[in-house]
Design a protein around this motif. Structure first.
Motif, PDB file in Angstrom:
ATOM      1  N   MET A   8      17.528  54.041  66.879  1.00  0.00           N
ATOM      2  CA  MET A   8      18.773  54.129  67.647  1.00  0.00           C
ATOM      3  C   MET A   8      19.478  55.451  67.361  1.00  0.00           C
ATOM      4  SD  MET A   8      20.572  52.925  69.914  1.00  0.00           S
ATOM      5  CE  MET A   8      20.691  51.207  70.254  1.00  0.00           C
ATOM      6  N   ALA A   9      19.500  55.895  66.099  1.00  0.00           N
ATOM      7  CA  ALA A   9      20.124  57.170  65.754  1.00  0.00           C
ATOM      8  C   ALA A   9      19.378  58.321  66.418  1.00  0.00           C
ATOM      9  CB  ALA A   9      20.147  57.350  64.237  1.00  0.00           C
ATOM     10  N   GLY A  10      18.050  58.280  66.420  1.00  0.00           N
ATOM     11  CA  GLY A  10      17.259  59.317  67.088  1.00  0.00           C
ATOM     12  C   GLY A  10      17.519  59.357  68.578  1.00  0.00           C
ATOM     13  N   PHE A  11      17.606  58.170  69.181  1.00  0.00           N
ATOM     14  CA  PHE A  11      17.893  58.101  70.614  1.00  0.00           C
ATOM     15  C   PHE A  11      19.276  58.660  70.937  1.00  0.00           C
ATOM     16  CE2 PHE A  11      19.742  55.740  74.187  1.00  0.00           C
ATOM     17  CZ  PHE A  11      18.867  56.143  75.187  1.00  0.00           C
ATOM     18  N   LEU A  12      20.276  58.301  70.108  1.00  0.00           N
ATOM     19  CA  LEU A  12      21.624  58.823  70.336  1.00  0.00           C
ATOM     20  C   LEU A  12      21.674  60.335  70.157  1.00  0.00           C
ATOM     21  CD1 LEU A  12      23.869  56.108  68.648  1.00  0.00           C
ATOM     22  CD2 LEU A  12      23.673  56.620  71.082  1.00  0.00           C
ATOM     23  N   LEU A  13      21.005  60.833  69.095  1.00  0.00           N
ATOM     24  CA  LEU A  13      20.971  62.277  68.862  1.00  0.00           C
ATOM     25  C   LEU A  13      20.264  63.006  70.011  1.00  0.00           C
ATOM     26  CD1 LEU A  13      21.639  64.604  66.961  1.00  0.00           C
ATOM     27  CD2 LEU A  13      19.426  64.224  65.857  1.00  0.00           C
ATOM     28  N   ALA A  14      19.162  62.442  70.483  1.00  0.00           N
ATOM     29  CA  ALA A  14      18.437  63.046  71.605  1.00  0.00           C
ATOM     30  C   ALA A  14      19.284  63.015  72.874  1.00  0.00           C
ATOM     31  CB  ALA A  14      17.114  62.332  71.821  1.00  0.00           C
ATOM     32  N   SER A  71      22.046  65.605  72.513  1.00  0.00           N
ATOM     33  CA  SER A  71      21.459  66.955  72.637  1.00  0.00           C
ATOM     34  C   SER A  71      21.083  67.251  74.083  1.00  0.00           C
ATOM     35  CB  SER A  71      20.223  67.085  71.743  1.00  0.00           C
ATOM     36  OG  SER A  71      20.580  66.966  70.394  1.00  0.00           O
ATOM     37  N   ALA A  72      20.465  66.295  74.744  1.00  0.00           N
ATOM     38  CA  ALA A  72      20.062  66.504  76.139  1.00  0.00           C
ATOM     39  C   ALA A  72      21.283  66.673  77.023  1.00  0.00           C
ATOM     40  CB  ALA A  72      19.214  65.337  76.613  1.00  0.00           C
ATOM     41  N   SER A  73      22.311  65.854  76.790  1.00  0.00           N
ATOM     42  CA  SER A  73      23.526  65.961  77.606  1.00  0.00           C
ATOM     43  C   SER A  73      24.225  67.297  77.387  1.00  0.00           C
ATOM     44  CB  SER A  73      24.494  64.827  77.265  1.00  0.00           C
ATOM     45  OG  SER A  73      23.919  63.596  77.566  1.00  0.00           O
ATOM     46  N   SER A  74      24.347  67.714  76.124  1.00  0.00           N
ATOM     47  CA  SER A  74      25.005  69.003  75.866  1.00  0.00           C
ATOM     48  C   SER A  74      24.170  70.159  76.409  1.00  0.00           C
ATOM     49  CB  SER A  74      25.285  69.169  74.370  1.00  0.00           C
ATOM     50  OG  SER A  74      24.068  69.206  73.653  1.00  0.00           O
ATOM     51  N   GLY A  75      22.865  70.063  76.298  1.00  0.00           N
ATOM     52  CA  GLY A  75      21.996  71.099  76.872  1.00  0.00           C
ATOM     53  C   GLY A  75      22.143  71.179  78.377  1.00  0.00           C
ATOM     54  N   TRP A  76      22.221  69.995  79.020  1.00  0.00           N
ATOM     55  CA  TRP A  76      22.389  69.982  80.467  1.00  0.00           C
ATOM     56  C   TRP A  76      23.743  70.577  80.852  1.00  0.00           C
ATOM     57  CZ3 TRP A  76      25.803  67.380  83.748  1.00  0.00           C
ATOM     58  CH2 TRP A  76      25.478  67.450  85.104  1.00  0.00           C
ATOM     59  N   ILE A  77      24.787  70.250  80.097  1.00  0.00           N
ATOM     60  CA  ILE A  77      26.128  70.783  80.384  1.00  0.00           C
ATOM     61  C   ILE A  77      26.138  72.298  80.218  1.00  0.00           C
ATOM     62  CG2 ILE A  77      28.513  70.858  79.551  1.00  0.00           C
ATOM     63  CD1 ILE A  77      28.223  67.835  78.951  1.00  0.00           C
TER      64      ILE A  77
END
Length: 101
Positions: A7-13, A16-22
């Motif tokens: 769950m922590a890995g999924f949240l971190l990913a 990260s993906a959301s901030s990268g997309w932004i």
């Protein structure tokens, strides 16, 4: 509650993906604005160059028209001079003819 690594890995990913997309989206918007500004500048530059070229052509045509007018004035002056010379020659022949009679 236990620490769930998945769950922590999924949240971190996800974060990260959301901030990268932004960040990608913000950079894309900035890049598009930059490209639009460059295109507008190029269009304005081309329009200015076309207007300047048109003005040059217009001035060249005006100068050619004035040169042709002056040329015709010179030709007219030469014809007037030739007419005067022909009248003098004609008068000479008339005078010579009357002297013989």
């Amino acid at each position: 509650m236990k620490f769930d690594a998945n769950m922590a890995g999924f949240l971190l990913a996800s974060v990260s993906a959301s901030s990268g997309w932004i960040v990608w989206w913000i950079n894309k918007i900035r890049y598009d604005k930059h490209i639009a500004t460059q295109n507008a500048a190029e269009v304005a530059k081309k329009e200015y160059a076309a207007q300047r070229d048109f003005e040059h052509l217009k001035n060249n045509l005006k100068q050619m028209s004035e040169a042709i007018t002056h040329g015709f004035d010179d030709i007219d002056e030469r014809f007037n001079t030739t007419d005067k010379e022909l009248l003098r020659i004609q008068a000479y022949f008339i005078q010579a003819k009357t002297d013989r009679e």
